[in-house]
Design an enzyme around this catalytic site. Structure first.
Site, PDB file in Angstrom:
ATOM      1  N   GLN A   9      57.727  48.017 -51.385  1.00 43.29           N
ATOM      2  CA  GLN A   9      56.398  48.125 -51.971  1.00 43.29           C
ATOM      3  C   GLN A   9      55.339  48.348 -50.910  1.00 43.29           C
ATOM      4  OE1 GLN A   9      55.641  44.684 -54.388  1.00 43.29           O
ATOM      5  NE2 GLN A   9      57.637  44.756 -55.370  1.00 43.29           N
ATOM      6  N   GLU A  32      48.728  40.521 -51.734  1.00 45.93           N
ATOM      7  CA  GLU A  32      49.719  39.711 -52.439  1.00 45.93           C
ATOM      8  C   GLU A  32      50.030  38.458 -51.633  1.00 45.93           C
ATOM      9  OE1 GLU A  32      54.239  40.610 -53.639  1.00 45.93           O
ATOM     10  OE2 GLU A  32      52.776  41.752 -54.783  1.00 45.93           O
ATOM     11  N   ARG A  75      75.664  40.660 -43.001  1.00 43.25           N
ATOM     12  CA  ARG A  75      77.048  40.411 -43.380  1.00 43.25           C
ATOM     13  C   ARG A  75      77.125  39.604 -44.672  1.00 43.25           C
ATOM     14  NH1 ARG A  75      81.846  37.229 -40.075  1.00 43.25           N
ATOM     15  NH2 ARG A  75      83.554  38.006 -41.332  1.00 43.25           N
ATOM     16  N   HIS A 105      50.920  48.078 -50.402  1.00 45.85           N
ATOM     17  CA  HIS A 105      49.827  47.276 -50.932  1.00 45.85           C
ATOM     18  C   HIS A 105      48.499  47.959 -50.614  1.00 45.85           C
ATOM     19  CE1 HIS A 105      52.364  43.780 -52.000  1.00 45.85           C
ATOM     20  NE2 HIS A 105      53.129  44.313 -51.074  1.00 45.85           N
TER      21      HIS A 105
END
Length: 365
Positions: free
Chosen positions: A110, A137, A237, A112
């Site tokens: 995302q 955010e 991993r 912003h």
């Protein structure tokens, strides 16, 4: 007659594919606790609960004495409830969206945008940017979580490029070389090199990404440890199973932030549409989340008035809410959501002697 300024809400749940399934999701559990008629489907994801007036999730008002059906409709006709400064600065609209997220797999990458860029993007592509608000955010952890934010130190990324050939393949030799050479140059050269690496990774064909990640999974599964990672940072991993085969998995080699329980993460806006390394805009102090912890031995707690509309979420506890102007009390329990108009105080009386955990979102200017 003065409009009622405090009332309960029924909030929209978003069932994005990355959410936790069924009752494993905190979003689903909050929904089930607050609404006895809610039926949780164990085979569906419950990703987000939205508390606000977003056009894709306008909260419903749970008070049949109020003629408006949604919070957005009510605020449009009662703009003074936002608070004087909020009303003027944000053109009579609630300027924040309060959410609960319950995450199973990596979310989409995302950006912003700041206010200027958000307005531009909204005009250009309203289907992707349905509102013109800026997008700072803030994430507050209810449990331990792992988030990708910004970029790792370049030295770490170069190490991954050297020791993870599948990652190097997707980044490309030219972009990898550019990043390595930028280590001895200025910050602008580093930013440009990171942009090139990120672009190559994000624009890789899905088929090629899957092929390289399968090769990586196979190679790692045949090793006792991953040489390119410190023991305390063995995230790739642990995350590489067929369920998690996607680009965000590889983004962990570009960016990684681990947040312990009760920690928080803030993402300010930026003037660029992309999520590359750049100068952040100054933080906009227009969104506040207050955390309230009240011991069960306290019989009554007062939520103080502020010059802003508020949305209050009960995460733990059972109370009845009352205000000087309300005609009756409002029962609230876990998962309950309450809208509080500007300059309204609310008294919470504990009906069960257990600790309260409450979050309150508002806009303090």
């Amino acid at each position: 007659m003065t409009a009622q300024q405090v009332f309960p809400l029924s909030c929209v749940v978003q069932q994005y594919a990355w959410g936790k399934m069924g009752s494993n999701s905190e979003v689903a559990r909050l929904l089930a606790s607050s609404d006895p008629l809610a039926r949780i489907s164990e085979d569906k994801p419950y990703a987000e609960m939205w508390m606000g007036t977003h056009p894709r999730g306008d909260a419903k008002i749970l008070d049949n004495r109020i003629s408006q059906k949604t919070l957005g409709q009510w605020i449009a006709e009662n703009q003074d409830s936002l608070g004087s400064k909020v009303k003027d600065i944000f053109n009579g609209k609630l300027p924040f969206l309060f959410k609960v997220l319950s995450v199973e797999t990596a979310l989409s990458i995302q950006a912003h945008p700041n206010k200027e860029l958000a307005e531009k993007l909204h005009l250009q592509a309203p289907q992707h940017y349905p509102d013109a608000n800026h997008k700072p955010e803030m994430a507050i952890a209810l449990t331990s979580f792992q988030g990708l934010c910004g970029f790792r130190p370049v030295e770490e990324i170069v190490t991954f490029l050297t020791k993870v050939p599948e990652f190097q393949f997707l980044i490309g030799d030219n972009a990898a070389t550019q990043l390595k050479q930028s280590m001895s140059r200025d910050s602008q050269a580093t930013a440009s090199a990171l942009q090139s690496c990120f672009s190559h990774l994000m624009k890789s064909e899905k088929k090629v990404v899957v092929e390289q990640l399968n090769l990586l999974v196979k190679r790692i599964s045949q090793q006792d440890c991953v040489e390119c990672m410190a023991c305390s940072d063995n995230t790739v991993r642990a995350g590489l199973t067929p369920k998690f085969i996607d680009v965000p998995t590889l983004c962990e080699m570009l960016s990684y932030t681990s947040s312990p329980s009760k920690d928080r993460l803030f993402l300010p806006t930026r003037s660029q549409e992309d999520p590359y390394l750049s100068i952040y805009d100054p933080p906009v102090p227009d969104f506040t989340v207050m955390k309230m912890e009240v011991p069960g031995s306290i019989t009554e707690y007062k939520v103080l008035a502020v010059d802003s509309a508020s949305i209050l979420l009960m995460v733990q506890g059972t109370v009845t809410a009352s205000t000087p102007t309300a005609q009756s009390t409002i029962p609230l329990q876990r998962g309950g959501v309450l809208f509080i108009g500007a300059n309204e105080s609310v008294s919470l009386k504990l009906t069960v002697p257990e600790d309260l955990l409450i979050f309150r979102a508002c806009c303090l200017l």
